[in-house]
Enzyme design. Structure first.
Site, PDB file in Angstrom:
ATOM      1  CG  ASP A  66      -0.281  -0.273   2.541  1.00  0.00           C
ATOM      2  OD1 ASP A  66       0.953  -0.121   2.624  1.00  0.00           O
ATOM      3  OD2 ASP A  66      -0.973  -0.620   3.515  1.00  0.00           O
ATOM      4  CG  ASN A 133      -9.684  -1.088  12.180  1.00  0.00           C
ATOM      5  OD1 ASN A 133      -8.736  -1.701  11.693  1.00  0.00           O
ATOM      6  ND2 ASN A 133     -10.193  -0.008  11.616  1.00  0.00           N
ATOM      7  CG  HIS A 135      -6.575  -1.827   8.984  1.00  0.00           C
ATOM      8  ND1 HIS A 135      -6.648  -0.669   9.715  1.00  0.00           N
ATOM      9  CD2 HIS A 135      -5.255  -2.005   8.753  1.00  0.00           C
ATOM     10  CE1 HIS A 135      -5.439  -0.175   9.893  1.00  0.00           C
ATOM     11  NE2 HIS A 135      -4.568  -0.964   9.331  1.00  0.00           N
ATOM     12  CD  GLU A 140      -9.289   1.300   7.964  1.00  0.00           C
ATOM     13  OE1 GLU A 140      -9.396   0.453   8.865  1.00  0.00           O
ATOM     14  OE2 GLU A 140      -8.474   2.242   8.038  1.00  0.00           O
TER      15      GLU A 140
END
Ligand code: GLP
Length: 242
Positions: A66, A133, A135, A140
Site C-alpha cells: 500500500d 480494528n 484491517h 478497513e
C-alpha cells in the site's frame, strides 16, 4: 490459517526473517511483497543485514502492499519507510523494486499501472500487519471481500495509529491510501500476517476465534490455503487457548 505463537517482537522478527530468507534461497527470483509499520520495522532492517551478509537477492522483485496518497517523500510514506529501513541500507539491489506512487497525477492510471505489475509478478510471499480494528492494508472493516486495488479512506483508529507512529500533528495525518484489495492480497502464494503487542489483542481474538466476516478484514485469510498468522504473547493475550 496456521497459527504461530511466539514470545515477543524479537522472536516474531526472527521468524519473519527465516521465512523470507528461506524463500529467497529456495527460489532466487522470488517476488516478495512487504508492508510498513511498527510491526515490520525491525524485520526490514534485519533483512537488510542478511542481504548485506550475502543473501543473493539480485534476481528478486520487491514490492509493497500500500501507499499513502500525498507527497512521495513524506516521513510517513511507504516510499520513505522502505528506503529508510531497507533500500538505503543494502549494497546490492533486487532486480526490481515496485511501489505505488503517492503523488501520481492520475489515480486511475496509477491503479492500472500497479495492477499490471501485480499480474506480471506473482507474489511468493505477501507480508501483512494487522490494524487495531482488524484491517489489512487499508481494507478497513466493511470493505467488501471482492475489493480490488483501490484508494481507501482510513478509519479514525488507523489515523490515530499513524499519528502516533510518526509523531504527526492532527493536520499532518494522511487520510487516504492506495491499497491492494482483498483480491490481490489473496492472490499471493503465501500470506504472512504478523501481530505484536497488547494493542492488537482484541483484533487478534476476533480474527482467530470469530467468523469470517467483512467486519473483521483479516478474517478472510482463514480462507487462504497457505496463510500464517504470527502472534506474540501480548497480542494473543485475549485468546481462549494461549
Ligand atoms: C497500517 C498500514 C498497514 C500496516 C498496518 C499495521 O494502517 N496500512 O500497511 O501493516 O496498519 O501497522 P503497525 O505495524 O504499525 O501496527
Amino acid at each position: 490459517m496456521k497459527l504461530l505463537k511466539v514470545k515477543d517482537y524479537n522472536e516474531m522478527t526472527d521468524i519473519l526473517l527465516q521465512y523470507f530468507s528461506n524463500q529467497v534461497k529456495r527460489k532466487s527470483d522470488s517476488v516478495l511483497s512487504f508492508t510498513t509499520g511498527a510491526t515490520t520495522k525491525r524485520f526490514l532492517t534485519g533483512f537488510a543485514d542478511i542481504i548485506n551478509a550475502g543473501l543473493d537477492i539480485s534476481h528478486c522483485t520487491f514490492l509493497n502492499l500500500d501507499e499513502y496518497v500525498g507527497e512521495r517523500e513524506m516521513p510517513y510514506s511507504v516510499y520513505s519507510f522502505m528506503h529508510t529501513y531497507l533500500y538505503n541500507r543494502i549494497d546490492r539491489k533486487p532486480k526490481n523494486i515496485f511501489g505505488l506512487d503517492a503523488q501520481a497525477p492520475d489515480r486511475d492510471e496509477e491503479l492500472k499501472r500497479y495492477e499490471f505489475i501485480l499480474q506480471r509478478y506473482k507474489r511468493d510471499i505477501q507480508l501483512l500487519g494487522l490494524g487495531t480494528n482488524g484491517h489489512i492494508g487499508a481494507n478497513e472493516p466493511g470493505t467488501p471481500f471482492d475489493s480490488k486495488l483501490f484508494v481507501a479512506d482510513s478509519c479514525i483508529s488507523t489515523k490515530e495509529a499513524t499519528k502516533k507512529l510518526f509523531h504527526l500533528k492532527d493536520n499532518e495525518v494522511p487520510s487516504q491510501m492506495y491499497t491492494m484489495g482483498f483480491r490481490e492480497i489473496m492472490a499471493a502464494d503465501c500470506i504472512i500476517l504478523a501481530a505484536s503487542g497488547k494493542s492488537k489483542a482484541e483484533a487478534v481474538k476476533k480474527v482467530v476465534e470469530g467468523d469470517v466476516t467483512e467486519d473483521v478484514p483479516a478474517s478472510i485469510l482463514k480462507k487462504h490455503g497457505n496463510s500464517i498468522f504470527i502472534i506474540d504473547e501480548a497480542a494473543g493475550s485475549l485468546l481462549k487457548e494461549r
